[in-house]
Design a protein around this motif. Structure first.
Motif, PDB file in Angstrom:
ATOM      1  N   LEU A  34       0.821  -1.212   0.000  1.00 28.61           N
ATOM      2  CA  LEU A  34       0.000   0.000   0.000  1.00 28.61           C
ATOM      3  C   LEU A  34       0.852   1.258   0.000  1.00 28.61           C
ATOM      4  CD1 LEU A  34      -2.857  -1.000   2.454  1.00 28.61           C
ATOM      5  CD2 LEU A  34      -3.065  -0.531   0.003  1.00 28.61           C
ATOM      6  N   ALA A  35       1.922   1.255   0.784  1.00 29.13           N
ATOM      7  CA  ALA A  35       2.804   2.418   0.838  1.00 29.13           C
ATOM      8  C   ALA A  35       3.487   2.643  -0.512  1.00 29.13           C
ATOM      9  CB  ALA A  35       3.841   2.247   1.943  1.00 29.13           C
ATOM     10  N   THR A  36       3.899   1.564  -1.151  1.00 27.99           N
ATOM     11  CA  THR A  36       4.546   1.682  -2.454  1.00 27.99           C
ATOM     12  C   THR A  36       3.555   2.171  -3.501  1.00 27.99           C
ATOM     13  OG1 THR A  36       6.104  -0.059  -1.877  1.00 27.99           O
ATOM     14  CG2 THR A  36       5.856   0.436  -4.218  1.00 27.99           C
ATOM     15  N   LEU A  37       2.347   1.610  -3.492  1.00 22.63           N
ATOM     16  CA  LEU A  37       1.308   2.037  -4.422  1.00 22.63           C
ATOM     17  C   LEU A  37       0.961   3.516  -4.208  1.00 22.63           C
ATOM     18  CD1 LEU A  37      -0.773   1.266  -6.617  1.00 22.63           C
ATOM     19  CD2 LEU A  37      -2.332   0.686  -4.741  1.00 22.63           C
ATOM     20  N   ALA A  38       0.834   3.912  -2.946  1.00 21.50           N
ATOM     21  CA  ALA A  38       0.536   5.318  -2.646  1.00 21.50           C
ATOM     22  C   ALA A  38       1.657   6.223  -3.146  1.00 21.50           C
ATOM     23  CB  ALA A  38       0.324   5.511  -1.147  1.00 21.50           C
ATOM     24  N   GLY A  39       2.896   5.790  -3.009  1.00 22.06           N
ATOM     25  CA  GLY A  39       4.023   6.588  -3.494  1.00 22.06           C
ATOM     26  C   GLY A  39       4.006   6.760  -5.002  1.00 22.06           C
ATOM     27  N   VAL A  40       3.705   5.680  -5.712  1.00 21.15           N
ATOM     28  CA  VAL A  40       3.641   5.748  -7.179  1.00 21.15           C
ATOM     29  C   VAL A  40       2.477   6.643  -7.613  1.00 21.15           C
ATOM     30  CG1 VAL A  40       3.165   4.388  -9.269  1.00 21.15           C
ATOM     31  CG2 VAL A  40       4.774   3.528  -7.559  1.00 21.15           C
ATOM     32  N   TYR A  41       1.312   6.454  -7.004  1.00 22.51           N
ATOM     33  CA  TYR A  41       0.158   7.290  -7.354  1.00 22.51           C
ATOM     34  C   TYR A  41       0.396   8.749  -6.959  1.00 22.51           C
ATOM     35  CZ  TYR A  41      -2.871   3.371  -8.675  1.00 22.51           C
ATOM     36  OH  TYR A  41      -3.445   2.314  -9.309  1.00 22.51           O
ATOM     37  N   GLY A  42       1.093   8.972  -5.846  1.00 19.31           N
ATOM     38  CA  GLY A  42       1.415  10.337  -5.445  1.00 19.31           C
ATOM     39  C   GLY A  42       2.305  11.020  -6.465  1.00 19.31           C
ATOM     40  N   GLU A  43       3.269  10.290  -6.996  1.00 20.57           N
ATOM     41  CA  GLU A  43       4.133  10.845  -8.046  1.00 20.57           C
ATOM     42  C   GLU A  43       3.317  11.175  -9.296  1.00 20.57           C
ATOM     43  OE1 GLU A  43       7.271  12.310 -10.226  1.00 20.57           O
ATOM     44  OE2 GLU A  43       7.087  12.006  -8.069  1.00 20.57           O
ATOM     45  N   ALA A  44       2.401  10.285  -9.651  1.00 20.60           N
ATOM     46  CA  ALA A  44       1.543  10.546 -10.817  1.00 20.60           C
ATOM     47  C   ALA A  44       0.681  11.788 -10.579  1.00 20.60           C
ATOM     48  CB  ALA A  44       0.659   9.330 -11.104  1.00 20.60           C
ATOM     49  N   LEU A  45       0.110  11.900  -9.388  1.00 20.50           N
ATOM     50  CA  LEU A  45      -0.705  13.067  -9.054  1.00 20.50           C
ATOM     51  C   LEU A  45       0.120  14.343  -9.113  1.00 20.50           C
ATOM     52  CD1 LEU A  45      -3.458  14.150  -8.056  1.00 20.50           C
ATOM     53  CD2 LEU A  45      -2.616  13.767  -5.731  1.00 20.50           C
ATOM     54  N   ALA A  46       1.340  14.294  -8.599  1.00 18.25           N
ATOM     55  CA  ALA A  46       2.211  15.477  -8.624  1.00 18.25           C
ATOM     56  C   ALA A  46       2.514  15.895 -10.052  1.00 18.25           C
ATOM     57  CB  ALA A  46       3.507  15.190  -7.864  1.00 18.25           C
ATOM     58  N   ARG A  47       2.751  14.930 -10.927  1.00 19.95           N
ATOM     59  CA  ARG A  47       3.037  15.257 -12.331  1.00 19.95           C
ATOM     60  C   ARG A  47       1.827  15.883 -13.009  1.00 19.95           C
ATOM     61  NH1 ARG A  47       6.817  10.339 -14.649  1.00 19.95           N
ATOM     62  NH2 ARG A  47       8.372  10.453 -12.983  1.00 19.95           N
ATOM     63  N   ILE A  48       0.646  15.339 -12.744  1.00 17.81           N
ATOM     64  CA  ILE A  48      -0.579  15.907 -13.319  1.00 17.81           C
ATOM     65  C   ILE A  48      -0.792  17.321 -12.799  1.00 17.81           C
ATOM     66  CG2 ILE A  48      -3.107  15.752 -13.303  1.00 17.81           C
ATOM     67  CD1 ILE A  48      -2.712  12.657 -13.306  1.00 17.81           C
ATOM     68  N   ALA A  49      -0.688  17.499 -11.477  1.00 18.48           N
ATOM     69  CA  ALA A  49      -0.910  18.818 -10.875  1.00 18.48           C
ATOM     70  C   ALA A  49       0.079  19.835 -11.417  1.00 18.48           C
ATOM     71  CB  ALA A  49      -0.805  18.728  -9.353  1.00 18.48           C
ATOM     72  N   GLU A  50       1.326  19.434 -11.570  1.00 14.69           N
ATOM     73  CA  GLU A  50       2.346  20.341 -12.093  1.00 14.69           C
ATOM     74  C   GLU A  50       1.979  20.832 -13.491  1.00 14.69           C
ATOM     75  OE1 GLU A  50       6.491  19.005 -13.510  1.00 14.69           O
ATOM     76  OE2 GLU A  50       6.766  19.623 -11.411  1.00 14.69           O
ATOM     77  N   ARG A  51       1.545  19.926 -14.337  1.00 14.69           N
ATOM     78  CA  ARG A  51       1.183  20.295 -15.710  1.00 14.69           C
ATOM     79  C   ARG A  51      -0.087  21.139 -15.768  1.00 14.69           C
ATOM     80  NH1 ARG A  51       4.170  15.805 -15.821  1.00 14.69           N
ATOM     81  NH2 ARG A  51       5.462  15.300 -17.608  1.00 14.69           N
ATOM     82  N   VAL A  52      -1.081  20.777 -14.954  1.00 17.66           N
ATOM     83  CA  VAL A  52      -2.343  21.523 -14.947  1.00 17.66           C
ATOM     84  C   VAL A  52      -2.111  22.943 -14.450  1.00 17.66           C
ATOM     85  CG1 VAL A  52      -4.592  21.710 -13.800  1.00 17.66           C
ATOM     86  CG2 VAL A  52      -3.864  19.534 -14.770  1.00 17.66           C
ATOM     87  N   VAL A  53      -1.399  23.076 -13.334  1.00 22.76           N
ATOM     88  CA  VAL A  53      -1.166  24.403 -12.757  1.00 22.76           C
ATOM     89  C   VAL A  53      -0.301  25.260 -13.683  1.00 22.76           C
ATOM     90  CG1 VAL A  53      -0.118  25.632 -10.810  1.00 22.76           C
ATOM     91  CG2 VAL A  53      -1.598  23.666 -10.392  1.00 22.76           C
ATOM     92  N   ALA A  54       0.655  24.636 -14.372  1.00 26.79           N
ATOM     93  CA  ALA A  54       1.490  25.388 -15.314  1.00 26.79           C
ATOM     94  C   ALA A  54       0.647  25.920 -16.470  1.00 26.79           C
ATOM     95  CB  ALA A  54       2.620  24.517 -15.839  1.00 26.79           C
ATOM     96  N   ALA A  55      -0.315  25.140 -16.911  1.00 27.45           N
ATOM     97  CA  ALA A  55      -1.150  25.547 -18.043  1.00 27.45           C
ATOM     98  C   ALA A  55      -2.267  26.501 -17.631  1.00 27.45           C
ATOM     99  CB  ALA A  55      -1.754  24.309 -18.712  1.00 27.45           C
ATOM    100  N   ALA A  56      -2.815  26.303 -16.433  1.00 27.90           N
ATOM    101  CA  ALA A  56      -3.944  27.118 -15.979  1.00 27.90           C
ATOM    102  C   ALA A  56      -3.932  27.186 -14.452  1.00 27.90           C
ATOM    103  CB  ALA A  56      -5.253  26.514 -16.481  1.00 27.90           C
ATOM    104  N   PRO A  57      -3.194  28.159 -13.877  1.00 26.75           N
ATOM    105  CA  PRO A  57      -3.063  28.243 -12.418  1.00 26.75           C
ATOM    106  C   PRO A  57      -4.393  28.292 -11.661  1.00 26.75           C
ATOM    107  CG  PRO A  57      -1.556  29.759 -13.494  1.00 26.75           C
ATOM    108  CD  PRO A  57      -2.431  29.196 -14.569  1.00 26.75           C
ATOM    109  N   GLU A  58      -5.405  28.893 -12.238  1.00 26.39           N
ATOM    110  CA  GLU A  58      -6.691  28.992 -11.546  1.00 26.39           C
ATOM    111  C   GLU A  58      -7.355  27.627 -11.383  1.00 26.39           C
ATOM    112  OE1 GLU A  58      -7.498  29.236 -15.904  1.00 26.39           O
ATOM    113  OE2 GLU A  58      -6.004  30.108 -14.590  1.00 26.39           O
ATOM    114  N   VAL A  59      -6.984  26.679 -12.210  1.00 24.98           N
ATOM    115  CA  VAL A  59      -7.550  25.342 -12.097  1.00 24.98           C
ATOM    116  C   VAL A  59      -7.057  24.660 -10.818  1.00 24.98           C
ATOM    117  CG1 VAL A  59      -7.714  23.064 -13.199  1.00 24.98           C
ATOM    118  CG2 VAL A  59      -7.847  25.133 -14.585  1.00 24.98           C
TER     119      VAL A  59
END
Length: 133
Positions: free
Chosen positions: A42-67
């Motif tokens: 579970l900890a490993t899965l959470a870490g992998v999903y957390g990295e994926a979430l961080a990558r998505i958030a980084e791209r979304v915020v870079a493209a549209a900060p208000e999102v």
């Protein structure tokens, strides 16, 4: 192909988070190698999903900060951002929707309760080192 399932409302999300917290507590109190292995997985899965979430958030915020602020107002997303230490930008941090203590705050929490998973439940370091850092 699109997913036609209806989305969970805030009350259902809060209920799922509470159930997950209970299940994780039971698992953490269990002893033996199977319980430890399950927690490591579970900890490993959470870490992998957390990295994926961080990558998505980084791209979304870079493209549209208000999102980022809009995303942080969602109970489940705000919870995941806190759990994984993901910042969705200055606008979201200023909104009060997410607070680093681990609890979901602000409008998202008001809509569905203050359910959250304790940060240590899914972020424990795996006892085994199968993956390379």
């Amino acid at each position: 192909m699109t997913d036609e399932r209806p989305r969970l409302d805030e009350r259902a999300v809060a209920g799922h988070l509470e159930l997950l917290d209970e299940l994780l507590s039971e698992l953490e109190s269990a002893s033996g190698p199977t319980a430890a292995l399950a927690l490591d997985a579970l900890a490993t899965l959470a870490g992998v999903y957390g990295e994926a979430l961080a990558r998505i958030a980084e791209r979304v915020v870079a493209a549209a900060p208000e999102v980022g602020a809009a995303l942080a107002d969602d109970l489940l997303l705000a919870h995941l951002f806190v759990l994984h230490g993901v910042s969705v930008g200055a606008a979201a941090q200023g909104s009060g929707a997410v607070q680093g203590s681990g609890a979901v705050q602000g409008s998202a929490a008001a809509a569905g309760g203050a359910a959250f998973i304790p940060l240590d439940a899914l972020t424990r370091r795996p006892a085994t080192s199968r993956a390379t850092p």
